[in-house]
Design an enzyme around this catalytic site. Structure first.
Site, PDB file in Angstrom:
ATOM      1  N   SER A   1      -2.540  -3.187   4.191  1.00 28.71           N
ATOM      2  CA  SER A   1      -1.833  -3.470   5.450  1.00 28.71           C
ATOM      3  C   SER A   1      -0.442  -2.850   5.490  1.00 28.71           C
ATOM      4  O   SER A   1       0.150  -2.732   6.564  1.00 28.71           O
ATOM      5  CB  SER A   1      -1.777  -4.976   5.725  1.00 28.71           C
ATOM      6  OG  SER A   1      -0.806  -5.619   4.944  1.00 28.71           O
TER       7      SER A   1
ATOM      8  N   THR B   1      -5.562  -6.627   0.418  1.00 24.16           N
ATOM      9  CA  THR B   1      -5.764  -6.989  -0.989  1.00 24.16           C
ATOM     10  C   THR B   1      -7.080  -7.724  -1.200  1.00 24.16           C
ATOM     11  O   THR B   1      -7.793  -7.488  -2.175  1.00 24.16           O
ATOM     12  CB  THR B   1      -4.592  -7.877  -1.454  1.00 24.16           C
ATOM     13  OG1 THR B   1      -3.420  -7.065  -1.503  1.00 24.16           O
ATOM     14  CG2 THR B   1      -4.839  -8.467  -2.821  1.00 24.16           C
TER      15      THR B   1
ATOM     16  N   THR C   1      -1.966  -9.207   3.394  1.00 26.99           N
ATOM     17  CA  THR C   1      -0.958 -10.239   3.670  1.00 26.99           C
ATOM     18  C   THR C   1       0.389  -9.656   4.092  1.00 26.99           C
ATOM     19  O   THR C   1       1.138 -10.304   4.820  1.00 26.99           O
ATOM     20  CB  THR C   1      -0.724 -11.128   2.424  1.00 26.99           C
ATOM     21  OG1 THR C   1      -0.308 -10.297   1.336  1.00 26.99           O
ATOM     22  CG2 THR C   1      -1.983 -11.880   2.053  1.00 26.99           C
ATOM     23  N   ASP C   2       0.677  -8.440   3.648  1.00 27.31           N
ATOM     24  CA  ASP C   2       2.039  -7.926   3.848  1.00 27.31           C
ATOM     25  C   ASP C   2       2.424  -7.788   5.310  1.00 27.31           C
ATOM     26  O   ASP C   2       3.571  -8.017   5.676  1.00 27.31           O
ATOM     27  CB  ASP C   2       2.207  -6.576   3.119  1.00 27.31           C
ATOM     28  CG  ASP C   2       2.389  -6.772   1.631  1.00 27.31           C
ATOM     29  OD1 ASP C   2       3.177  -7.655   1.247  1.00 27.31           O
ATOM     30  OD2 ASP C   2       1.749  -6.051   0.855  1.00 27.31           O
TER      31      ASP C   2
END
Lengths: 177, 177, 177, 177
Positions: free
Chosen positions: C62, C18, C93-94
């Site tokens: 990700s 992101t 971040t995921d």
């Protein structure tokens, strides 16, 4: 065949004022130095069919201007207006209406729209009104008929007939005697 | 005695479009959800003598609009114009000129200025053109005579007579047949 | 005589996520294209005694990464760590903690600090957390002893022992089994 | 059972300095008035597990500080440090190292990390380094062992051993006699 999408020129005369005050990290002062509007503001506007010509006439706080400064500005407007394209004048707010009226008295009705603007807060601040006022002045310069004006905070005022209201930090219409 | 400084009302109709797309941190999508222009953009403009009335008509990407959507927008304009104050319509750029022409055909010459605008980049981005376009549209709404217009990137176009140029990412004048 | 003010190198490996999604005005998508962190964020930080070396390993959301992608990242870290300077990894971040744990399992204790970070909102947004997280990761990379870490929202977590909390949109410590 | 994600408190003492100078539209001055860091900077950071306690000790340009001011700051640090949580001190850059050394001499080794920071450009400017420096100081306050430090431009310096370099506009390590 007519070009439906010609590039229009707007001529910007800079004279200083709060709008163009810049901060010196060396001495901590906020002052009028060189004109900073090109990199500091204009570069971030989208103007695909507008060509801007900048000329720096003065770099002064408008409280420090006297009539010889105003005559310099009037001379620059007279010379520039002869090219037939609208003019935006960046100027300090404190004596903006004085200078605009001086030019009106000195030059009469100009052959193009001459739109004065400035800002309550220097353009380098996050919450400056410089971007809004310059955006408005550039559009007003395209839309208005010849004459002297002040564009500020979503209003356009003919000159004479406008004064800064120091209490509220904006410009207002006043009766013309 | 006339009030020289009345507060003017401008009515903003929001329909969605790129300008009002917002990002969801939960699912990573950039979409039209609720109208975000009040807090996201208008709150940072200085409008001391302007009162804005916002009405959310639609929240759609303009590529997904059909004629029933356009009729809804035309109905909202007709109803709102009856109040006698200028109107700004926020709309996606891809079919902005289609909707503006639809309204022009449906309503003829409106009793007020109706200024469409939008943005190439959503208002939440640092380098969005939303602030510039909305600033221009709000000033154009005050200055223009009744009619339909598109205000974009320092130009104002009467409708019909304007199309988006997808190559260059702006609007241009086109011949009216 | 010792140089008291040597320029330190920090190596940044970009993998997408992101934080580096950028908006296309042509098609309205927000996606991982080329790495944009140099001009989009780093250029505005003041790093007088820090030299950054950037390497783009991947440009992926990700959620779309699999173990072959993670192996590529582990390989890049192994190769880069050999140069003896701390590393910052930009990552979605995921699955950031999955990748960080994968690298920890694959490489054991690295010879330098390897600090993963990313953002909940792409760096181009006005209210993105990218600048905060990158600023933190760059400082953490200088201060921490060798090991794998995630730096996010004013916290630094050793890896393993950290997971994204999707409800609250941040990272949290979890018990290591 | 241990709470793996406790909220940590960081105590911020504000003393003025360039970082907190604010602009008055009424008189055009840029000065230290009340502390502005809460709304002007902290509100835009994401600090889900950090609680900040702010105390305004002084509002002075650091060039105007004398030893009685420094004693006030040392007293505030001594009192605040007793609560056992790390401290960030916002201070003008010109005499920041003087004040930090004064506190070090007056208080010896403090029971918590005490991190001084400030900015070369006031936080209200678009290109201020205030956000970067405060972000760094807040993370350093969490990571460092007890002692006096200056955090600035991606570096952390123990005190004594650091001076402002006026030529380059940043801080540098110096030999301790």
């Amino acid at each position: 065949m007519t070009d439906l999408n010609p590039t229009s020129t707007i001529r910007i005369l800079t004279t200083g004022g709060t709008i163009e005050k810049s901060y010196s990290e060396a001495d901590g002062t906020l002052k009028n130095r060189a004109s900073i509007i090109r990199d500091g503001l204009i570069a971030s506007l989208r103007l695909p069919y507008t060509h801007l010509e900048l000329e720096s006439v003065l770099n002064k706080d408008s409280l420090e201007m006297d009539d010889s400064d105003r005559q310099l500005i009037a001379d620059a407007i007279a010379r520039t207006a002869g090219q037939g394209e609208p003019i935006v004048v960046l100027h300090g707010t404190d004596t903006m209406s004085d200078t605009a009226e001086y030019c009106h008295r000195a030059l009469g009705r100009p052959p193009v729209a001459v739109v004065f603007t400035g800002a309550m807060k220097p353009m380098g601040f996050i919450d400056s009104d410089a971007r809004q006022n310059v955006t408005e002045a550039l559009l007003a310069a395209r839309l208005l008929s010849p004459g002297f004006y002040i564009a500020f905070h979503n209003r356009v005022f003919p000159v004479p007939g406008v004064r800064k209201n120091r209490e509220t930090g904006t410009f207002e219409a006043v009766a013309v005697n």
